[in-house]
Design a protein around this motif. Sequence first.
Motif, PDB file in Angstrom:
ATOM      1  N   VAL A  82      -2.654   2.271  -4.284  1.00  0.00           N
ATOM      2  CA  VAL A  82      -2.203   3.626  -3.973  1.00  0.00           C
ATOM      3  C   VAL A  82      -3.357   4.374  -3.329  1.00  0.00           C
ATOM      4  CG1 VAL A  82      -1.381   5.815  -4.926  1.00  0.00           C
ATOM      5  CG2 VAL A  82      -0.512   3.654  -5.839  1.00  0.00           C
ATOM      6  N   VAL A  83      -3.078   4.984  -2.179  1.00  0.00           N
ATOM      7  CA  VAL A  83      -4.088   5.709  -1.414  1.00  0.00           C
ATOM      8  C   VAL A  83      -3.692   7.177  -1.324  1.00  0.00           C
ATOM      9  CG1 VAL A  83      -5.184   5.962   0.853  1.00  0.00           C
ATOM     10  CG2 VAL A  83      -4.676   3.670  -0.043  1.00  0.00           C
ATOM     11  N   ASP A  84      -4.607   8.056  -1.687  1.00  0.00           N
ATOM     12  CA  ASP A  84      -4.342   9.491  -1.583  1.00  0.00           C
ATOM     13  C   ASP A  84      -5.679  10.218  -1.701  1.00  0.00           C
ATOM     14  OD1 ASP A  84      -3.509  12.217  -1.916  1.00  0.00           O
ATOM     15  OD2 ASP A  84      -1.572  11.505  -2.634  1.00  0.00           O
ATOM     16  N   PRO A  85      -6.034  11.043  -0.714  1.00  0.00           N
ATOM     17  CA  PRO A  85      -7.319  11.741  -0.792  1.00  0.00           C
ATOM     18  C   PRO A  85      -7.349  12.845  -1.841  1.00  0.00           C
ATOM     19  CG  PRO A  85      -6.091  12.514   1.109  1.00  0.00           C
ATOM     20  CD  PRO A  85      -5.308  11.361   0.528  1.00  0.00           C
ATOM     21  N   ARG A  86      -6.194  13.204  -2.364  1.00  0.00           N
ATOM     22  CA  ARG A  86      -6.122  14.299  -3.335  1.00  0.00           C
ATOM     23  C   ARG A  86      -6.406  13.742  -4.729  1.00  0.00           C
ATOM     24  NH1 ARG A  86      -0.156  15.906  -1.400  1.00  0.00           N
ATOM     25  NH2 ARG A  86      -0.003  13.678  -1.919  1.00  0.00           N
ATOM     26  N   THR A  87      -7.586  13.996  -5.210  1.00  0.00           N
ATOM     27  CA  THR A  87      -8.020  13.386  -6.474  1.00  0.00           C
ATOM     28  C   THR A  87      -7.190  13.848  -7.676  1.00  0.00           C
ATOM     29  OG1 THR A  87      -9.713  15.114  -6.669  1.00  0.00           O
ATOM     30  CG2 THR A  87     -10.384  13.017  -5.698  1.00  0.00           C
ATOM     31  N   ALA A  88      -6.571  15.022  -7.586  1.00  0.00           N
ATOM     32  CA  ALA A  88      -5.719  15.470  -8.680  1.00  0.00           C
ATOM     33  C   ALA A  88      -4.483  14.589  -8.789  1.00  0.00           C
ATOM     34  CB  ALA A  88      -5.305  16.925  -8.467  1.00  0.00           C
ATOM     35  N   ALA A 130      -5.178   9.924  -9.776  1.00  0.00           N
ATOM     36  CA  ALA A 130      -5.931   9.913 -11.031  1.00  0.00           C
ATOM     37  C   ALA A 130      -5.515   8.703 -11.853  1.00  0.00           C
ATOM     38  CB  ALA A 130      -5.671  11.199 -11.809  1.00  0.00           C
ATOM     39  N   PRO A 131      -6.473   7.998 -12.460  1.00  0.00           N
ATOM     40  CA  PRO A 131      -6.146   6.790 -13.232  1.00  0.00           C
ATOM     41  C   PRO A 131      -5.116   7.010 -14.324  1.00  0.00           C
ATOM     42  CG  PRO A 131      -8.514   6.960 -12.881  1.00  0.00           C
ATOM     43  CD  PRO A 131      -7.917   8.256 -12.394  1.00  0.00           C
ATOM     44  N   GLU A 132      -5.131   8.183 -14.954  1.00  0.00           N
ATOM     45  CA  GLU A 132      -4.174   8.414 -16.035  1.00  0.00           C
ATOM     46  C   GLU A 132      -2.736   8.500 -15.518  1.00  0.00           C
ATOM     47  OE1 GLU A 132      -6.200  12.399 -15.065  1.00  0.00           O
ATOM     48  OE2 GLU A 132      -6.759  10.278 -15.324  1.00  0.00           O
ATOM     49  N   ARG A 133      -2.553   8.779 -14.229  1.00  0.00           N
ATOM     50  CA  ARG A 133      -1.218   8.822 -13.645  1.00  0.00           C
ATOM     51  C   ARG A 133      -0.775   7.441 -13.165  1.00  0.00           C
ATOM     52  NH1 ARG A 133      -0.171  11.714  -9.231  1.00  0.00           N
ATOM     53  NH2 ARG A 133       1.856  12.463  -9.985  1.00  0.00           N
ATOM     54  N   PHE A 134      -1.733   6.532 -12.965  1.00  0.00           N
ATOM     55  CA  PHE A 134      -1.435   5.195 -12.451  1.00  0.00           C
ATOM     56  C   PHE A 134      -2.200   4.137 -13.243  1.00  0.00           C
ATOM     57  CE2 PHE A 134      -0.446   8.035  -8.977  1.00  0.00           C
ATOM     58  CZ  PHE A 134       0.710   7.503  -8.437  1.00  0.00           C
ATOM     59  N   PRO A 135      -1.883   3.970 -14.506  1.00  0.00           N
ATOM     60  CA  PRO A 135      -2.622   2.995 -15.321  1.00  0.00           C
ATOM     61  C   PRO A 135      -2.463   1.576 -14.773  1.00  0.00           C
ATOM     62  CG  PRO A 135      -0.639   3.757 -16.457  1.00  0.00           C
ATOM     63  CD  PRO A 135      -0.823   4.648 -15.273  1.00  0.00           C
ATOM     64  N   GLY A 136      -3.602   0.908 -14.608  1.00  0.00           N
ATOM     65  CA  GLY A 136      -3.586  -0.472 -14.159  1.00  0.00           C
ATOM     66  C   GLY A 136      -3.337  -0.666 -12.683  1.00  0.00           C
ATOM     67  N   VAL A 137      -3.283   0.404 -11.907  1.00  0.00           N
ATOM     68  CA  VAL A 137      -3.018   0.318 -10.470  1.00  0.00           C
ATOM     69  C   VAL A 137      -4.301   0.615  -9.697  1.00  0.00           C
ATOM     70  CG1 VAL A 137      -1.700   1.288  -8.526  1.00  0.00           C
ATOM     71  CG2 VAL A 137      -0.610   1.007 -10.766  1.00  0.00           C
ATOM     72  N   ALA A 138      -4.566  -0.165  -8.637  1.00  0.00           N
ATOM     73  CA  ALA A 138      -5.738   0.092  -7.805  1.00  0.00           C
ATOM     74  C   ALA A 138      -5.552   1.399  -7.050  1.00  0.00           C
ATOM     75  CB  ALA A 138      -5.937  -1.061  -6.818  1.00  0.00           C
ATOM     76  N   LEU A 139      -6.512   2.293  -7.163  1.00  0.00           N
ATOM     77  CA  LEU A 139      -6.452   3.604  -6.521  1.00  0.00           C
ATOM     78  C   LEU A 139      -7.582   3.762  -5.512  1.00  0.00           C
ATOM     79  CD1 LEU A 139      -5.767   5.954  -9.587  1.00  0.00           C
ATOM     80  CD2 LEU A 139      -4.116   5.244  -7.845  1.00  0.00           C
ATOM     81  N   ARG A 140      -7.260   4.377  -4.387  1.00  0.00           N
ATOM     82  CA  ARG A 140      -8.279   4.745  -3.400  1.00  0.00           C
ATOM     83  C   ARG A 140      -8.117   6.226  -3.116  1.00  0.00           C
ATOM     84  NH1 ARG A 140     -10.510   0.078  -0.841  1.00  0.00           N
ATOM     85  NH2 ARG A 140     -11.914   1.584   0.121  1.00  0.00           N
ATOM     86  N   ASP A 195      -7.545   6.901   6.972  1.00  0.00           N
ATOM     87  CA  ASP A 195      -8.390   6.345   8.037  1.00  0.00           C
ATOM     88  C   ASP A 195      -9.699   5.782   7.498  1.00  0.00           C
ATOM     89  OD1 ASP A 195      -9.481   8.796   7.397  1.00  0.00           O
ATOM     90  OD2 ASP A 195      -9.638   9.514   9.457  1.00  0.00           O
ATOM     91  N   MET A 196     -10.032   6.107   6.246  1.00  0.00           N
ATOM     92  CA  MET A 196     -11.198   5.510   5.599  1.00  0.00           C
ATOM     93  C   MET A 196     -10.802   4.344   4.709  1.00  0.00           C
ATOM     94  SD  MET A 196     -13.418   8.868   4.509  1.00  0.00           S
ATOM     95  CE  MET A 196     -14.683   7.829   3.799  1.00  0.00           C
ATOM     96  N   ALA A 197      -9.697   4.501   3.984  1.00  0.00           N
ATOM     97  CA  ALA A 197      -9.306   3.488   2.998  1.00  0.00           C
ATOM     98  C   ALA A 197      -8.669   2.254   3.620  1.00  0.00           C
ATOM     99  CB  ALA A 197      -8.338   4.103   1.990  1.00  0.00           C
ATOM    100  N   LEU A 198      -7.810   2.423   4.619  1.00  0.00           N
ATOM    101  CA  LEU A 198      -7.015   1.306   5.118  1.00  0.00           C
ATOM    102  C   LEU A 198      -7.832   0.234   5.841  1.00  0.00           C
ATOM    103  CD1 LEU A 198      -3.738   3.118   6.220  1.00  0.00           C
ATOM    104  CD2 LEU A 198      -4.355   2.097   4.021  1.00  0.00           C
ATOM    105  N   PRO A 199      -8.842   0.589   6.648  1.00  0.00           N
ATOM    106  CA  PRO A 199      -9.631  -0.487   7.257  1.00  0.00           C
ATOM    107  C   PRO A 199     -10.287  -1.398   6.223  1.00  0.00           C
ATOM    108  CG  PRO A 199     -10.033   1.574   8.409  1.00  0.00           C
ATOM    109  CD  PRO A 199      -9.232   1.912   7.186  1.00  0.00           C
ATOM    110  N   VAL A 223       0.865  -1.173   0.000  1.00  0.00           N
ATOM    111  CA  VAL A 223       0.000   0.000   0.000  1.00  0.00           C
ATOM    112  C   VAL A 223       0.906   1.229   0.000  1.00  0.00           C
ATOM    113  CG1 VAL A 223      -1.755   1.323   1.241  1.00  0.00           C
ATOM    114  CG2 VAL A 223      -1.861  -1.183   1.207  1.00  0.00           C
ATOM    115  N   VAL A 224       0.811   2.021  -1.049  1.00  0.00           N
ATOM    116  CA  VAL A 224       1.577   3.256  -1.143  1.00  0.00           C
ATOM    117  C   VAL A 224       0.649   4.399  -0.779  1.00  0.00           C
ATOM    118  CG1 VAL A 224       3.010   4.725  -2.603  1.00  0.00           C
ATOM    119  CG2 VAL A 224       2.943   2.261  -3.010  1.00  0.00           C
ATOM    120  N   VAL A 225       0.989   5.116   0.262  1.00  0.00           N
ATOM    121  CA  VAL A 225       0.179   6.256   0.697  1.00  0.00           C
ATOM    122  C   VAL A 225       0.811   7.509   0.122  1.00  0.00           C
ATOM    123  CG1 VAL A 225      -0.716   7.534   2.676  1.00  0.00           C
ATOM    124  CG2 VAL A 225      -0.502   5.036   2.782  1.00  0.00           C
ATOM    125  N   GLY A 226       0.160   8.034  -0.892  1.00  0.00           N
ATOM    126  CA  GLY A 226       0.687   9.197  -1.584  1.00  0.00           C
ATOM    127  C   GLY A 226       0.860   8.920  -3.066  1.00  0.00           C
TER     128      GLY A 226
END
Length: 223
Positions: free
Chosen positions: A96-102, A105-115, A120-124, A72-75
């Motif tokens: 990859v977990v990051d609350p900053r939607t900018a 973004a899927p185009e920055r991480f193709p094929g990677v699961a994004l949250r 504190d919401m994503a990790l549980p 899990v990469v935070v950021g």
Amino acid sequence: MELALLGELNAARAARRPATVVTRLDDGAQRLVLDPAGDPLETEIAAARRAGRSRAAGEWFLAVYEPSPRLVVVGAVHIAQTLAPMATAVGLAVTVVDPRTAFAAPERFPGVALRAEWPDMALPALGLDPYTAVAAVTHDPKIDDPALVAALRAGCFYVGALGSRKTHAARRERLRAAGVADAALDRIRSPIGLAIGAAGPEEIAVATLAEIVMALRAPERTP
């Protein structure tokens, strides 16, 4: 394999618990080992699990069933853009977990699961466990600190955080004030990554992945 043993094995795998099926080679007799402590083959099973590979051990065959390691990469920063595909290439399931939607973004991480959520919401929902590595790389305490606390509480096999020694000293004080014990704080690898003189996001990603692999495969060498 007997149906009852198969059922126990499937239950362990569903719960992300390590398991070893021990088979006697001369007659095929089998048993399931979840906790090798005290088992006659404790040393051999521990070595096989550490390597993540099935192997023969004298008159026995040890079939190792380890939960798939995760990262899990935070950021969703530049380091993460290099780290995510490299980690996937070595067999880690990456989120990859990051609350900053900018950033997340899927185009920055193709094929990677994004949250695109706060940790504190994503990790549980992700269910951190001892087969999960967490790398906090935002440099923002509001995002990194909760993720580090969650990773330490879950017993993740690797917990790393971006930042200088001065930054990490301040981080330790914040987390200590939040009730995290010093023994747990000592598990945080910061500055993140092996000390190879990495410069720039790409090299830091290489150093980080190398440290994660070492923590997974050779934990006795991880300081």
